[in-house]
Every structure is written in structure tokens, then in C-alpha cells.
Design a protein around this motif. Structure first.
Motif, PDB file in Angstrom:
ATOM      1  N   GLU A  61       1.900   3.764   3.684  1.00 20.06           N
ATOM      2  CA  GLU A  61       0.804   4.700   3.945  1.00 20.06           C
ATOM      3  C   GLU A  61      -0.547   4.018   3.817  1.00 20.06           C
ATOM      4  O   GLU A  61      -1.490   4.338   4.545  1.00 20.06           O
ATOM      5  CB  GLU A  61       0.889   5.877   2.966  1.00 20.06           C
ATOM      6  CG  GLU A  61      -0.043   7.034   3.287  1.00 20.06           C
ATOM      7  CD  GLU A  61       0.316   7.735   4.589  1.00 20.06           C
ATOM      8  OE1 GLU A  61      -0.591   8.324   5.214  1.00 20.06           O
ATOM      9  OE2 GLU A  61       1.505   7.692   4.975  1.00 20.06           O
ATOM     10  N   ALA A  62      -0.659   3.050   2.902  1.00 20.56           N
ATOM     11  CA  ALA A  62      -1.938   2.373   2.674  1.00 20.56           C
ATOM     12  C   ALA A  62      -2.389   1.567   3.882  1.00 20.56           C
ATOM     13  O   ALA A  62      -3.575   1.279   4.038  1.00 20.56           O
ATOM     14  CB  ALA A  62      -1.842   1.457   1.453  1.00 20.56           C
ATOM     15  N   GLU A  63      -1.435   1.170   4.742  1.00 20.47           N
ATOM     16  CA  GLU A  63      -1.769   0.374   5.920  1.00 20.47           C
ATOM     17  C   GLU A  63      -1.972   1.242   7.159  1.00 20.47           C
ATOM     18  O   GLU A  63      -2.294   0.721   8.230  1.00 20.47           O
ATOM     19  CB  GLU A  63      -0.666  -0.646   6.203  1.00 20.47           C
ATOM     20  CG  GLU A  63      -0.557  -1.747   5.169  1.00 20.47           C
ATOM     21  CD  GLU A  63       0.470  -2.796   5.550  1.00 20.47           C
ATOM     22  OE1 GLU A  63       1.050  -2.686   6.651  1.00 20.47           O
ATOM     23  OE2 GLU A  63       0.704  -3.720   4.756  1.00 20.47           O
ATOM     24  N   ARG A  64      -1.814   2.531   7.030  1.00 22.23           N
ATOM     25  CA  ARG A  64      -1.865   3.405   8.201  1.00 22.23           C
ATOM     26  C   ARG A  64      -3.318   3.726   8.561  1.00 22.23           C
ATOM     27  O   ARG A  64      -4.031   4.372   7.795  1.00 22.23           O
ATOM     28  CB  ARG A  64      -1.098   4.691   7.934  1.00 22.23           C
ATOM     29  CG  ARG A  64      -0.840   5.517   9.185  1.00 22.23           C
ATOM     30  CD  ARG A  64       0.126   6.645   8.906  1.00 22.23           C
ATOM     31  NE  ARG A  64       0.505   7.324  10.134  1.00 22.23           N
ATOM     32  CZ  ARG A  64       1.369   8.328  10.192  1.00 22.23           C
ATOM     33  NH1 ARG A  64       1.936   8.757   9.074  1.00 22.23           N
ATOM     34  NH2 ARG A  64       1.663   8.897  11.341  1.00 22.23           N
ATOM     35  N   SER A  65      -3.741   3.261   9.713  1.00 19.59           N
ATOM     36  CA  SER A  65      -5.103   3.499  10.186  1.00 19.59           C
ATOM     37  C   SER A  65      -5.059   4.625  11.214  1.00 19.59           C
ATOM     38  O   SER A  65      -4.662   4.424  12.363  1.00 19.59           O
ATOM     39  CB  SER A  65      -5.668   2.225  10.828  1.00 19.59           C
ATOM     40  OG  SER A  65      -6.937   2.460  11.374  1.00 19.59           O
ATOM     41  N   LEU A  66      -5.475   5.836  10.795  1.00 16.29           N
ATOM     42  CA  LEU A  66      -5.293   7.011  11.651  1.00 16.29           C
ATOM     43  C   LEU A  66      -6.071   6.910  12.952  1.00 16.29           C
ATOM     44  O   LEU A  66      -5.559   7.259  14.024  1.00 16.29           O
ATOM     45  CB  LEU A  66      -5.703   8.266  10.887  1.00 16.29           C
ATOM     46  CG  LEU A  66      -4.788   8.666   9.716  1.00 16.29           C
ATOM     47  CD1 LEU A  66      -5.288   9.939   9.072  1.00 16.29           C
ATOM     48  CD2 LEU A  66      -3.348   8.835  10.185  1.00 16.29           C
TER      49      LEU A  66
END
Length: 401
Positions: free
Chosen positions: A320-325
């Protein structure tokens, strides 16, 4: 949406009041009332209250006035934040001998949180954090060994501001914040941050459509990358591919993307800070897809489709920490664009569907620009009579509105 001015005029006309007649009943002169109806002047609250009562609007005019007043106040507050942040970036750029204070808490959290939050609140947070550091650096309250680390902190917060202003559509201000970040990297002697800034300045120039300047920033940035030290080289190679693709050089763009893959394989030491300052595998595929859609379709569009699908899947299933919306949403637009280039209109409509219900505050400038291009492609004569193309264009136009 109907404005206060428009609704005031509508209600007056429906009630068959003249300007003079209504002005007399609300105790204002006819000229002022005309200016209120045309929007040339802002009506005071008392005018809204009196007109609402006289015209029997049941609170509608008061509600419209209050909503617009709140919007004006919010816009004024955002303007003050931007002006103050820009002034600070100019100070950081100019003060070469600036003493910088203790590393502020929150820089790392801001770098990660930026990936999943709208740019405006992140701009406010970065400005507040940098303001605390700025006050201390002016006073020189820091330990002797903290100087380099604090320059890096100020540089990173300037970098966050550069991204935020670019996402808000102001490339000129973004450039100034990026310049401040570069000066901080220089004073800190931090090659990793310097390489990141070079890539960011190139990104801003690409947003402006100046691909020659963007390419110059990339090639200048190569001096800062070390063998196996973080993802800086991979990010710069992908930025170079975007420049070359926009300049129409398919072969060179694909070569740059292949070199980015090689650079990633050589990484031996991770980035010192991830989030906005990292370059994940998903982000690399995203860059590849966003590069090749600017060419003439065919094999380039096929690779762009594969890379966009890979990016979306990696973000969907990865940490989740790497997820760039915002980037994930843009990848859907790039996937749709590649599919149009491959004459797969149904597939394009499926790809962009998740973007079409975004609230206004999440429609960053990149999304609006790239979706508009897609709508233009689907409006081409070759798709005349194609119901899916027409419905998708209408949905994109509604999103922009």
C-alpha cells in the motif's frame, strides 16, 4: 451550477419585479442591484437575506450566497499559502549561505502520504513543515553535524511543493520550488536528491511541452547517478524515453526504456527515502506506457498497453505504501489511449471507466490533460457512428465540466 447572481435575476424575473422595484424593497439602489445580478460586484449577506424574503425563496438565495462565500474564502486561503510557499522557495534559492536547522519530523510521512492524497492538502502540509525548518535555519539553531541532513530535508519539502503545484496545474511555480530543491541538494552535497531534482525539472518541462529543455535536464542529471545507488538512473532513463517519444523518435525511446531496465538490474543500494522520492517497478512500467503512447501506434502501442497493464496490476496487488493513486489513475488513461491506437474502442472504454467518477478535488491537471487528448482521439472521423466512442467522449467531457 446556478450562481447566486443568476438565481437572484431568475427569481426577480419570475416574480415580475423590475430592478427599481426590487431595489426599493431591499433598500438598495437600482445600480447596485444590477451589479449584483451581473456578478460585477459581490452582494452583501444582508442583500441575500432581504431578497430571499421579498422573493419568497425559502432560504435558497441565502444558501447560494453562503456557499459562494465559503468558496471565495477557501480560494483566498489557498492563494495565501501558495504565495507564502513561493516566497520561501525564492529565499531558499537565493540564500546560498543559509544555515539549516534540525531535520523536521514529518518529511518521510509526507513523501509517502503524497502518493495517496490530493495535492492541495499535501501542499499545505509541506509548506507548514518547511516553515518550521525555515525559522530555525534562519536562527542557526542546529547541531554542527546536522547541516547536510537539514539541507536535504528542506530540499525534499521543496520537491513536494514542486509536485503539488504541478499537479495543481502551475508549472511556473513548480519550477521555482524545484530550483530551490536543487540548490538545497547542492549545498548538502547529496547526489541522490540532485538526480531526483533533475528528473523533476524535466517532468515539469514535459508538462509545458518543452521537450528539448526537458531532455537537457535529464542529460544533466546523469552526472549525479552512481552505479547501483538507488533508482535515480532508471527514473532518468524513463524520463529520457518520454522526451524522445514526444520528439517522435521511436527507436531511441525504446532503447532508453531498455536501458532503464538494465539500470534497475544494477541497483545494489535502495533509495534513502521511498514514496514520492522512490521509483518503484510499477512506476517504471507506468513511465514506459506513458512514453510510447505519443508515437504512431503499432508495436509502440502494443508495448504501451503491456506496460500500463503491468503498472496497474503491480499497484493493485503491491504494498500500500508504494501505491500512487494519481499515477494509477493516469495509467488507466494511458492504457485506454494505447487501445484506441490499436483500434480497440471497447477495451479503451473499459480502461478509462474507473476514472470517470472521480470527484473534482482528485482530478489533477495531468488527468484532465490526458483524458482530453483521449477524447480527441475518440472524436476522430473514423469513429463516427461508434456508440461506445461517443458515450466515452461524453463522459470525459462531463468529467472536465
Amino acid at each position: 451550477m446556478t450562481t447566486f447572481s443568476e438565481r437572484l435575476r431568475q427569481l426577480r424575473m419570475e416574480a415580475r419585479w423590475s430592478l427599481a422595484g426590487l431595489a426599493q424593497h431591499i433598500h438598495y439602489d437600482r445600480t447596485s442591484l444590477h451589479h449584483f445580478e451581473t456578478g460585477r460586484r459581490l452582494a452583501p449577506l444582508e442583500v441575500a437575506v432581504r431578497a430571499d424574503d421579498v422573493l419568497g425563496a425559502n432560504g435558497e438565495l441565502i444558501a447560494l450566497w453562503q456557499r459562494e462565500d465559503a468558496e471565495r474564502r477557501a480560494a483566498a486561503a489557498a492563494h495565501r499559502t501558495r504565495a507564502a510557499a513561493l516566497a520561501m522557495s525564492r529565499d531558499l534559492t537565493a540564500l546560498a549561505d543559509l544555515d539549516i536547522s534540525e531535520l523536521q519530523e514529518g518529511v518521510e510521512a509526507t513523501a509517502f502520504d503524497y502518493l495517496g492524497n490530493p495535492p492541495a492538502p499535501m501542499m499545505n502540509r509541506a509548506h507548514a513543515l518547511r516553515g518550521e525548518a525555515f525559522e530555525r535555519l534562519r536562527s542557526g539553531h542546529f547541531r554542527p553535524g546536522d547541516r547536510a541532513d537539514l539541507y536535504v530535508a528542506a530540499g525534499r519539502l521543496s520537491g513536494v511543493l514542486a509536485y503539488a503545484l504541478l499537479d495543481l496545474g502551475d508549472a511556473a511555480e513548480a519550477h521555482e520550488h524545484a530550483t530551490a530543491a536543487g540548490r538545497c541538494a547542492e549545498f548538502a552535497g547529496d547526489s541522490e536528491l540532485a538526480a531526483w531534482v533533475a528528473g523533476t525539472r524535466s517532468l515539469i518541462s514535459r508538462f509545458q511541452g518543452d521537450y528539448g529543455r526537458a531532455l537537457a535536464f535529464i542529460r544533466d542529471g546523469y552526472q549525479w547517478v552512481g552505479s547501483g545507488h538507488g533508482t535515480g538512473e532508471a527514473r532518468l532513463r524513463c524520463g529520457e524515453a518520454q522526451c524522445l517519444a514526444n520528439l517522435g523518435d521511436s527507436r531511441a525511446a525504446n532503447t532508453a526504456l531498455d536501458e532503464a531496465e538494465s539500470a534497475r538490474e544494477r541497483i545494489r543500494r535502495p533509495d534513502s527515502l521511498d514514496g514520492l522520492f522512490g521509483f518503484s517497478r510499477a512506476k517504471q512500467s507506468y513511465y514506459a506506457g506513458s512514453s510510447l503512447i505519443w508515437l504512431q501506434g503499432g508495436h509502440d502501442a502494443e508495448r504501451a498497453e503491456r506496460e500500463a497493464v503491468t503498472a496497474i496490476e503491480l499497484w493493485r496487488t503491491g504494498p500500500e505504501a508504494e501505491r500512487s493513486l494519481d499515477d494509477e489513475r493516469l495509467a488507466h488513461i494511458y492504457l485506454a489511449t494505447a487501445r484506441v491506437q490499436l483500434d480497440n474502442v471497447e477495451g479503451a472504454a473499459d480502461a478509462i471507466r474507473p476514472i470517470l467518477s472521480l470527484p473534482e478535488e482528485e482530478q489533477i491537471s495531468w488527468i484532465v490533460k490526458r483524458a482530453d487528448r483521449l477524447a480527441g482521439m475518440l472524436s476522430a472521423p473514423r469513429y463516427a457512428g461508434n456508440r461506445t466512442a461517443a458515450e466515452t467522449v461524453a463522459a470525459i467531457n462531463a468529467l472536465a465540466a
